[in-house]
Structures are given as structure tokens and as C-alpha cells.
Design a protein around this motif. Structure first.
Motif, mmCIF file in Angstrom:
data_model
loop_
_atom_site.group_PDB
_atom_site.id
_atom_site.type_symbol
_atom_site.label_atom_id
_atom_site.label_comp_id
_atom_site.label_asym_id
_atom_site.label_seq_id
_atom_site.Cartn_x
_atom_site.Cartn_y
_atom_site.Cartn_z
ATOM 1 N N LEU A 311 0.822 -1.209 0.000
ATOM 2 C CA LEU A 311 0.000 0.000 0.000
ATOM 3 C C LEU A 311 0.858 1.261 0.000
ATOM 4 O O LEU A 311 0.519 2.260 -0.636
ATOM 5 N N THR A 314 2.357 1.394 -3.661
ATOM 6 C CA THR A 314 1.430 1.885 -4.689
ATOM 7 C C THR A 314 1.141 3.368 -4.491
ATOM 8 O O THR A 314 1.024 4.117 -5.457
ATOM 9 N N ARG A 325 -0.855 5.014 5.525
ATOM 10 C CA ARG A 325 -0.332 3.687 5.222
ATOM 11 C C ARG A 325 1.058 3.488 5.807
ATOM 12 O O ARG A 325 1.444 2.384 6.160
ATOM 13 N N TYR A 396 2.100 -0.929 -12.402
ATOM 14 C CA TYR A 396 1.475 -1.802 -13.400
ATOM 15 C C TYR A 396 2.515 -2.730 -14.013
ATOM 16 O O TYR A 396 2.249 -3.900 -14.288
ATOM 17 N N VAL A 399 3.309 -6.004 -12.265
ATOM 18 C CA VAL A 399 2.291 -7.024 -12.538
ATOM 19 C C VAL A 399 2.510 -7.602 -13.936
ATOM 20 O O VAL A 399 2.506 -8.817 -14.135
ATOM 21 N N MET B 187 -5.537 -3.671 2.515
ATOM 22 C CA MET B 187 -4.928 -3.644 3.841
ATOM 23 C C MET B 187 -5.366 -4.878 4.621
ATOM 24 O O MET B 187 -5.745 -4.823 5.786
ATOM 25 N N ASP B 228 -2.832 -8.195 0.835
ATOM 26 C CA ASP B 228 -1.591 -7.510 0.498
ATOM 27 C C ASP B 228 -0.568 -7.481 1.632
ATOM 28 O O ASP B 228 0.443 -6.818 1.528
ATOM 29 N N GLU B 280 -8.664 -6.251 -3.397
ATOM 30 C CA GLU B 280 -8.615 -5.133 -4.343
ATOM 31 C C GLU B 280 -8.049 -5.558 -5.693
ATOM 32 O O GLU B 280 -6.936 -6.054 -5.788
ATOM 33 N N PRO B 310 3.702 -12.072 -3.705
ATOM 34 C CA PRO B 310 3.368 -11.278 -4.899
ATOM 35 C C PRO B 310 3.704 -12.009 -6.193
ATOM 36 O O PRO B 310 3.013 -11.834 -7.193
ATOM 37 N N THR B 314 0.896 -12.804 -8.937
ATOM 38 C CA THR B 314 0.952 -12.311 -10.314
ATOM 39 C C THR B 314 0.957 -13.476 -11.311
ATOM 40 O O THR B 314 0.341 -13.386 -12.364
ATOM 41 N N LEU B 394 -2.827 -10.781 -7.881
ATOM 42 C CA LEU B 394 -2.341 -9.396 -7.861
ATOM 43 C C LEU B 394 -2.371 -8.887 -9.296
ATOM 44 O O LEU B 394 -1.728 -9.456 -10.175
ATOM 45 N N THR B 395 -3.117 -7.812 -9.488
ATOM 46 C CA THR B 395 -3.453 -7.394 -10.855
ATOM 47 C C THR B 395 -3.123 -5.916 -11.088
ATOM 48 O O THR B 395 -2.825 -5.175 -10.145
ATOM 49 N N TYR B 396 -3.239 -5.526 -12.340
ATOM 50 C CA TYR B 396 -3.092 -4.108 -12.686
ATOM 51 C C TYR B 396 -4.057 -3.266 -11.848
ATOM 52 O O TYR B 396 -3.732 -2.176 -11.399
ATOM 53 N N TYR B 398 -5.195 -3.713 -8.853
ATOM 54 C CA TYR B 398 -4.749 -3.452 -7.474
ATOM 55 C C TYR B 398 -3.888 -2.198 -7.446
ATOM 56 O O TYR B 398 -4.040 -1.330 -6.587
ATOM 57 N N VAL B 399 -2.974 -2.124 -8.405
ATOM 58 C CA VAL B 399 -2.085 -0.965 -8.472
ATOM 59 C C VAL B 399 -2.906 0.299 -8.751
ATOM 60 O O VAL B 399 -2.732 1.334 -8.093
ATOM 61 N N GLN B 400 -3.822 0.184 -9.683
ATOM 62 C CA GLN B 400 -4.621 1.354 -10.062
ATOM 63 C C GLN B 400 -5.422 1.871 -8.866
ATOM 64 O O GLN B 400 -5.416 3.063 -8.558
ATOM 65 N N ASN B 402 -4.886 1.471 -5.697
ATOM 66 C CA ASN B 402 -4.111 1.956 -4.563
ATOM 67 C C ASN B 402 -3.162 3.091 -4.880
ATOM 68 O O ASN B 402 -2.628 3.738 -3.985
ATOM 69 N N ALA B 403 -2.928 3.321 -6.157
ATOM 70 C CA ALA B 403 -2.097 4.468 -6.527
ATOM 71 C C ALA B 403 -2.951 5.736 -6.528
ATOM 72 O O ALA B 403 -2.427 6.842 -6.584
ATOM 73 N N THR B 404 -4.255 5.577 -6.434
ATOM 74 C CA THR B 404 -5.138 6.730 -6.584
ATOM 75 C C THR B 404 -6.204 6.788 -5.491
ATOM 76 O O THR B 404 -7.164 7.523 -5.610
ATOM 77 N N TYR B 405 -6.003 6.028 -4.402
ATOM 78 C CA TYR B 405 -7.071 5.852 -3.402
ATOM 79 C C TYR B 405 -7.594 7.169 -2.831
ATOM 80 O O TYR B 405 -8.789 7.367 -2.708
#
Lengths: 407, 407
Positions: A311, A314, A325, A396, A399, B187, B228, B280, B310, B314, B394-396, B398-400, B402-405
């Protein structure tokens, strides 16, 4: 350590630079096109020290190389392939690793028990021995930059850049060089180094003291990085010291001992940070410094939990100053702490003081977090322990790389 | 446990189904548009049991709710908001959590010390108390499906689906219902549940025995999931048992004790698996079963290491039967093992036997791994310990996410 006289060298960034070392790297056919076979060799047998993965499953090359390090304390050459890890390959895998050792010894005209072996790549595939043996015949190590570059390239897997560093220092009035090359990009989590690292030096030192020096700096360098928390089966760091600098034999009593250890530390830390920065898919290096823990070891644990948190990783990829986080990861680290005594900085901006939010400019931190190196400082105020850990953001591309690695 | 008489209920999938329970969920203004305030209330004070995060940093609501659980053993209502976690919010955060408790008690006309409080969302932001207090006034819990759906929706953050289950059983000839609702998506890592879970039942049982029952199943359900590896500051599972089913008081000596515990276990396991599956960005549920460990606890540790890796996550996202990553994770789990005694199955396909590769059809496994539920079995052959853990790929996304939460 305050009498440090090392200078970072600009011109010696190459593992073949210490006197008497040669290197090379070629394509032998394990990978489709890229270089996959590397050799580092010393003119004379060198004192050797090594640290190895703590994973209970260990690749066949580790059996061979541990034997060299532990039985004789001397190594003159190390042969490395990338593409296949030769791990979980049963008895045939062990036979193959010994064959790599023997064929390399034959080629160089030295004793097999002076040859180390390392492999990195896919687990569970059998070595392509025909390609490998034919490749060994073609190796032509040189003491020039070209050889060192080939060596650094041939040990790469998903690495995007070669990783090299070197320093020179003066011991007994003699110039001593310590140079290192590493690979590592995924499956990166202590313990131990979870990577391959090769360090050459012309320093004169016995293997037991070289091992002591290496062990003293492993925890604060190679074991303080994490990419994804996965500990590989094949990791090792090997230091070869061939004595050709002709300094008086280094021991802990030698006046320049601290100097030598500090220079080795600098090489190791450079390589560790390069590995963290080149973590699979990463766009930035994250450095987490923890101060005020009860012990240094506990500070490093906290730093590694923060830098290893998906977390946090990311959020930093997204340049989001989501300190919640960070403090959550501090909280689950297991370290002794008082929630109301925690202060956190992102870069030089204080975001938490005594466990409570401090107003800050989101915009300024967004700009800071867009940079390629990000620093987080956590103060626990519980004691004098401090530690640093390095990692990278989770993207990304991580992954993408790992969803398709074998394909 | 062999005399289990529970039946999975189809028609009671709702936390308001046990006698005397009502629920609701509304939008009060903490989030932009979505529901963010939930209430579960019993007609009479219920025996209560709870398990809470082990994170050293704990959100303010946990202070309030632990007090209710530990001091009185009785709870009649629990108020939950999503959007803001009320964690790392200092003294004002604690005051706010107590205010949530008081205002809810006022609204319901009951004692404040019968009201629990839970929050989930961003750490470090102060509660929007005006919206919250106004929202509490508007709450109108009902014992119908609509109320339960609203409740389940209002506790969601990045969850993509509501998570509900229920079972009925017979105790002393009386129908007893146990129903649960949970949230959790990121989390997510034990310990403890790293999520919010609310379980209602009309069983008649004292709080000390309810706590015993809950603790006995927490490790093998909520603490056996990971998304995660990040342990939240706000997690809790609360069970309220109001006794309205009028069975004789349940104790470990009661003939139906095992039946009750097993039914509670079924509810908890369903919720845990739903949380893992809705991790996520996930596209599939991963179940890892470990057999032949020295102890059950060690089997669970291995299972959690594999499902939390991870690199495994993946690979499964990419439908890649990369068992090398599975065995590497087994190796670094710290469990007692013999590398040459490990057997691994992906689905029903044996891929490793005695630590060595077994030939298999890559194509068949690719098709298997494309499914939405994937099972991995690891046999260690060291003893009788067994355990299961659940996680997700674990996917794209998840990153998307959490990078923008916070953005």
C-alpha cells in the motif's frame, strides 16, 4: 569509522579493475538472444567470503559454491549463468552444477575446488548443459571494461540496467580497489541478499577475516532491501580478495581495518540501492530511515516493513502522500512503540507529529513524490536505534512482468 | 464435530434475520455519494464477543468498542461509518468516537455502554462529525432484507460486492440463526481479521463462552486470509448473541456446543473467503491447503506465505503454472521441511513430487488457472499439521486502485 579515507572512484567502475581480475560475459544459448554466461577470474587464488539465501529450498549451485567457500576459503573463478536457476532440479541439478564447476576449471587449467557456481532464472527447469558446456569453451575473460560490461549483462534476468560500482582506498600506502557487480530485480527480500552480488578486490586478507567483514555489513546493505518480499532460492554475495595490492594482511587489528570494512560497505550499499531502484517495474527508489527505535535491528525491521508495504509502494507510485499507510505499517512491524510519540517526514516535510496529522501542502508533496528518489523518515522516540531500508514503488509494470515471466 | 446438523440456509442471507435484530445503512455525507453510515441493533442487550487488530496503532473506535466488549460483555447496537477510519486522529478522534457512541445511544434510547463503534476508510483524516451526527438522527433500522442490504453497502470502501452469509441450526429443538456481514478488500492481512465483520445470532450464550467460540475459529478463518500483507489499524469482528432463540444457555458442556461453534465457523469462513475473493483488483480466489506440516499452526503459516507471495499472485493472475514461485515461498516460510519431500498440486494436477518437477500439460493448467477459483495443495510430509489460507491474485487493478485511493 571517523578516520575514513576512502574516495569514491569515478574511473574504476568495473569488476575487472582490481589487480589480477578478468571478466567476460557471452550468449551461450540458455536465453533466446541475450547474454547468459559470465565468468570472473583472478590471476591467483583469492581469499573468498560468501553469504547465501536463508530459503530452506536452495538451488544446486549454492551447494557447490558453499563447499568452495567453507572448505577451502579460496576461490579463483566463479561461473554464472542466467535464464535457468538450477533450483528444484533434484540430483541431476547437483550433477549439472558440479559439471559447470569442472568444465570451467578445465578451461582455466585450475583445480575444480577453486571454482564457484551461481545461477539465476526460472526455478524447476533443467540446465541446458550442451549449450552451457560449449559456452564455457568460448569464454575469454579480459581485464578491460568490455569484459566487465559483458559480465554485468550476462548475469541479468529482468534487470533493466547493469549494476556496477567501485571504490579505491589506500591501505599501508598501497592503492586497494574494491569493485562490485550485482543483479536482482524480483524475488527480492532479505534474508540474505536475495540477489547475486560479486565483489572483487586486490586487498590482501585471509578468508576468515573477509567473511567477518562481509557479515558485518550484510544486514545493513543487502539485507536491507526489499522489492516484493519473496526470498529467492539462489541468492549469494561472493567477495574475492586476491592480495595483489600487496598491503600487509588485513585483520581487525590492522590500522586500516575500519577503512577496508567501510569501503566494502560502500560498494555493498551502492549495489543494494541499485537493486532496489531497479526493482521489477519500478519508477523510483524509496529510502526509509527509522530513528529512535529500541535497537538498530528493530529500526531496520520497521524500515523494511514500511518500504515493503504494497500500500505504501502503490501510494508512492501514485505520488500520493498517504502517510496513513506508512504509520499503519509502522504499527504492524512488531517494534516497540508509542503511537503518540511517532513523527513522520516525507522528504523534508513533516506530515505526522506525536501520532497526529500535521497540515502540509499536498501539492508540494505531490511534486516531491514525482521524483525518482523518495525519502521517508520515521522517528519513534523509544531509544537510540536507527536503520535504513531501500525498496521501490509497485507499478502496473511489476504485474505485467510477473504475470508473463515464463511466457 | 461429526454430529454436525447444520444446514446452509438459502433464505436467511441477512444480518437482520436472527430474531430481534434490525439493520440499516444510509448516506450521511462522509463519502461523496455512496452509503457511509450503518447500524445494527438488537431488541434486547446481547452477549458480545470481539477480536481486534494486533496493529500497535489502533483507531479510536477500537478503544470505545473494546471497552464495551471487555467491561460489560453486553452490546445492543453497533454504529459503523465508512470513508474515514478515525485512526491517527489523536485525542479529538477518541472524543469523536465516544460522541458517535453517545449520539447513537440517545437516538435508540439505550445506555451508551451498550453501543459499539467501528470505522473504516482513510487514516489520519478527522471525522466529519456534523454529517455523522445528523446522519445518526436519520437512521431507521428494520428487520427486513432492505435494511440488511443497506447495512452491508454502507460499510464498504473499495469492496466491489457486499459480503453476507447465514446459516440456521437447531439447538435444544429451537431454530438458531447465525448471520454475518463483512467488508474488507485492501490492507488485508492477519492478525487479526484486518477487516470489519459483524455477526448476529439469536442463540442464548454468555459473553465469555461466545468469546471462547469466536477465538477458537478466528485463526482458521479471518486470520487465514491475506490480500496484500498490510494489517489495518481498525479491524474488528464482533458477534452479538441476543438469546431470543430461547435455547438453554450454550456452554462448552452443552450437547450442541460443537454444533454452535461449527455453525459460527461456517459463517466466519464464508465471510473470510468472500473478503479474500474481493481483494482489491482481484480476478480470482486462491485457496492454498498445506498438509503434512509439523503443526496446524505451521501449516497455516506456509499456506499464508504462498497465498501472500506477490510472485505467486501475479503468476496466477497471468494463469502461469509457475510452481517454482510456490516452492520458493514454501522455502522461505520458516517451516520445518525437507526440500526432497515436497509435493505440490495445482488443482488436481501434480506439478512437483519429492521436490522435483513432474511433467504436466501447460495447456490444461492454463485453462484451469483461467478459472475464478484456484486451489494449490502443498504436501510437506513432516507430520500431521494441516491448514488452509485464502487470498487473491495481484493485478493491474490493485495498483490502479491503490495508486489513486485518496485522489
Amino acid at each position: 569509522m571517523t578516520t575514513m579515507t576512502t574516495m569514491k572512484s569515478i574511473s574504476y567502475k568495473n569488476i575487472a579493475s582490481p589487480k589480477g581480475f578478468k571478466a567476460t560475459g557471452i550468449h551461450c544459448g540458455i536465453k533466446h538472444k541475450k547474454k547468459d554466461l559470465a565468468l570472473l577470474v583472478s590471476e591467483v587464488p583469492a581469499s573468498v567470503a560468501g553469504v547465501f539465501t536463508t530459503n530452506a529450498i536452495q538451488g544446486a549451485p549454492l551447494i557447490v559454491t558453499k563447499e568452495v567457500v567453507q572448505k577451502t576459503g579460496k576461490m579463483q573463478a566463479i561461473i554464472i549463468n542466467s535464464g535457468i536457476a538450477n533450483s528444484c532440479t533434484g540430483k541431476q541439478g547437483i550433477i549439472d552444477a558440479y559439471t559447470m564447476q569442472e568444465k570451467t576449471a578445465e578451461k582455466l587449467g585450475i583445480e575444480p575446488n577453486l571454482v564457484g557456481v551461481a545461477s539465476t532464472g526460472v526455478i524447476g527447469e533443467m540446465m541446458k548443459m550442451d549449450s552451457l558446456i560449449a559456452g564455457i569453451q568460448k569464454l575469454n575473460p579480459i581485464d578491460e571494461l568490455e569484459g566487465a560490461i559483458g559480465f554485468a549483462q550476462a548475469i541479468m534476468t529482468t534487470d533493466t540496467v547493469t549494476k556496477n560500482t567501485s571504490y579505491k582506498t589506500i591501505i599501508d600506502g598501497k592503492e586497494v580497489i574494491i569493485a562490485g557487480t550485482a543483479k536482482g530485480s524480483g524475488m527480492i527480500e532479505p534474508n540474505m541478499a536475495t540477489m547475486l552480488g560479486f565483489i572483487s578486490t586486490d586487498a590482501n586478507i585471509e578468508s576468515n577475516h573477509l567473511q567477518e567483514a562481509l557479515k558485518s555489513i550484510t544486514d545493513i546493505t543487502f539485507n536491507s532491501i526489499t522489492v516484493d518480499g519473496d526470498t529467492s532460492t539462489n541468492d549469494m554475495v561472493i567477495v574475492m580478495a586476491n592480495g595483489l595490492a600487496e598491503n600487509n594482511t588485513l585483520t581487525p587489528e590492522h590500522l586500516d581495518w575500519a577503512n577496508f570494512v567501510q569501503t566494502l560497505h560502500a560498494v555493498s550499499q551502492d549495489l543494494a540501492k541499485m537493486i532496489a531502484k531497479d526493482g521489477e517495474g519500478s519508477t523510483k527508489l524509496i529510502e526509509v530511515e527509522v530513528q529512535g527505535a529500541v535497537t538498530d535491528a528493530e529500526a531496520r525491521i520497521v524500515a523494511k516493513k514500511v518500504v515493503g508495504s504494497p500500500l505504501v509502494k502503490t501510494a508512492i507510485f501514485g505520488a500520493d502522500a498517504n502517510w496513513g499507510r506508512i504509520i499503519a505499517a509502522v504499527g504492524y512491524s512488531g517494534a516497540k512503540l508509542d503511537p503518540y510519540a511517532i513523527t513522520i517526514y516525507i522528504g523534508t516535510t513533516k506530515v505526522v507529529e506525536n501520532g497526529e496529522p500535521v497540515p502540509f501542502s499536498e501539492e508540494d508533496l505531490f511534486i516531491y513524490l514525482k521524483q525518482h528518489e523518495v525519502k521517508i523518515i520515521v522517528e519513534l522516540h523509544q531509544g537510540d536505534g536507527e536503520g535504513i531500508a531501500w525498496g521501490c514503488d509497485l507499478t502496473y509494470d511489476y504485474v505485467q512482468i510477473n504475470a508473463t515471466y515464463r511466457s
